[in-house]
Write a protein that holds these residues in place. Structure first.
Motif, mmCIF file in Angstrom:
data_model
loop_
_atom_site.group_PDB
_atom_site.id
_atom_site.type_symbol
_atom_site.label_atom_id
_atom_site.label_comp_id
_atom_site.label_asym_id
_atom_site.label_seq_id
_atom_site.Cartn_x
_atom_site.Cartn_y
_atom_site.Cartn_z
ATOM 1 N N LYS A 1 -5.841 -10.679 -5.005
ATOM 2 C CA LYS A 1 -5.780 -11.390 -5.641
ATOM 3 C C LYS A 1 -5.056 -10.361 -7.238
ATOM 4 N N ARG A 2 -5.577 -9.339 -7.694
ATOM 5 C CA ARG A 2 -4.982 -8.600 -8.010
ATOM 6 C C ARG A 2 -3.566 -8.089 -7.980
ATOM 7 N N ASP A 3 -2.803 -7.181 -7.089
ATOM 8 C CA ASP A 3 -1.707 -7.682 -5.890
ATOM 9 C C ASP A 3 -0.315 -8.382 -6.737
ATOM 10 N N LEU A 4 -1.447 -9.734 -6.264
ATOM 11 C CA LEU A 4 -0.677 -11.384 -6.266
ATOM 12 C C LEU A 4 -0.405 -11.571 -7.504
ATOM 13 N N GLN A 5 -1.100 -11.681 -8.560
ATOM 14 C CA GLN A 5 -1.212 -11.794 -10.055
ATOM 15 C C GLN A 5 -0.301 -11.114 -11.171
ATOM 16 N N LEU A 6 -0.374 -9.641 -9.888
ATOM 17 C CA LEU A 6 0.357 -8.435 -10.537
ATOM 18 C C LEU A 6 1.675 -8.865 -11.066
ATOM 19 N N ALA A 7 2.193 -9.306 -9.390
ATOM 20 C CA ALA A 7 3.231 -10.310 -8.946
ATOM 21 C C ALA A 7 4.182 -11.209 -9.800
ATOM 22 N N VAL A 8 3.368 -11.926 -10.694
ATOM 23 C CA VAL A 8 3.240 -12.956 -11.889
ATOM 24 C C VAL A 8 4.144 -12.512 -12.853
ATOM 25 N N ASP A 9 5.378 -13.249 -13.143
ATOM 26 C CA ASP A 9 6.541 -13.411 -14.614
ATOM 27 C C ASP A 9 5.146 -12.716 -15.399
ATOM 28 N N PRO A 10 5.288 -11.620 -16.005
ATOM 29 C CA PRO A 10 4.325 -11.735 -17.410
ATOM 30 C C PRO A 10 3.970 -12.691 -18.268
ATOM 31 N N GLU A 11 5.657 -13.592 -18.442
ATOM 32 C CA GLU A 11 5.203 -14.370 -19.791
ATOM 33 C C GLU A 11 4.767 -15.168 -19.032
ATOM 34 N N LEU A 12 5.158 -15.780 -17.342
ATOM 35 C CA LEU A 12 4.125 -16.759 -16.897
ATOM 36 C C LEU A 12 2.650 -16.966 -16.416
ATOM 37 N N PHE A 13 2.017 -15.272 -16.393
ATOM 38 C CA PHE A 13 0.946 -15.379 -16.021
ATOM 39 C C PHE A 13 -0.344 -15.855 -17.146
ATOM 40 N N PRO A 14 -0.190 -15.876 -18.457
ATOM 41 C CA PRO A 14 -1.092 -15.927 -19.580
ATOM 42 C C PRO A 14 -1.028 -17.693 -19.106
#
Length: 276
Positions: A124-137
């Protein structure tokens, strides 16, 4: 896991899709799924639809079992749409809560998944760190399915869905190799912008969840001239489902393993698919 349905064609009521078919998504597959990993799918449901009133799709999601939700039954008799996604959920471990129910929405896009990312807690951590910072929230829930959606959005879903999904699953498989997780990807995915629809069947192991599409309606009318249901559907009608909605012989065609199915109006294309 779960069961889902994607419809595109002439406008119909949600009732026509969710309750009336012989092996209906709500009344039969939620309680007595024939091809699912579990026969009962009672950990919530959701439905998304497009209409002329808004540029974004409507979404209704609930943690109630689909077969007993009176609000869904009421809504289904009044909402008409030419593009509908519906999903009944059987959790693979994440919490039963509204934000974990499908379909997930971003702008004009809807997304559903049947299956799982194996070892998601480790990845999960690796995958979510790959998400665009503007989309992550915008990630509200705790499912692997929603993380996959935002990973695909990060990698270009709105421009080229097959490539974005291939890249997203490639990221998952690469992360899995780093954590010693075998066969991380399992399932079927569908996404739409309200005009075109893309459905994917893939697993790292080569043993994906089931997926079917309907035979051409014109062909079925010739085979069953006395069936009134077929005369109410246009030739452009396309339905993609986890399992057939009825027992009409020849009505359903299995989508092959490792495939992307593209539906654009009354046209459809079947392409080979693999992570990139």
């Amino acid at each position: 896991m779960c069961r889902w349905l994607a419809y595109t064609g002439s406008p119909v009521t949600l009732d026509d899709l969710l309750y009336k078919p012989a092996n209906s998504l709500v009344m039969q597959q939620s309680l007595h799924s024939r091809l699912g990993a579990e026969p009962t799918n009672g950990d919530g449901f959701g439905v998304g639809w497009y209409d002329e009133h808004s540029p974004t799709p409507g979404v209704f999601r609930s943690i109630e079992p689909a077969w007993s939700d009176r609000n869904l039954r009421e809504l289904a008799q009044h909402v008409r749409s030419g593009v509908v996604l519906a999903h009944i959920r059987a959790t693979s471990g994440s919490a039963v809560q509204q934000t974990n129910c499908h379909p997930f929405r971003h702008g004009r896009w809807l997304w559903m998944h049947n299956g799982l990312v194996a070892g998601f807690g480790r990845l999960k951590r690796d995958l979510q760190l790959a998400v665009d910072p503007e989309l992550f929230p915008l990630i509200e829930g705790s499912t692997d399915s929603e993380t996959l959606f935002y990973l695909a959005l990060t990698l270009g879903l709105e421009d080229d869905p097959p490539r974005a999904v291939a890249l997203a699953l490639g990221v998952v498989e690469e992360a899995a190799r780093g954590h010693g997780v075998d066969f991380p990807v399992q399932g079927t995915l569908v996404t739409t912008d309200g005009e075109r629809l893309w459905a994917f069947r893939y697993s790292s192991e080569g043993r994906s969840r089931s997926l079917f599409r309907n035979q051409d309606v014109a062909v079925l009318r010739e085979q069953y001239p006395d069936n009134p249901v077929l005369h109410g559907l246009t030739d452009e009608t396309r339905i993609v489902v986890s399992e057939p909605l009825g027992d009409l012989r020849g009505a359903w065609i299995e989508v092959p393993e490792s495939t992307c199915l593209v539906v654009d109006g009354g046209r459809e294309e079947v392409r080979p698919f693999a992570p990139a």
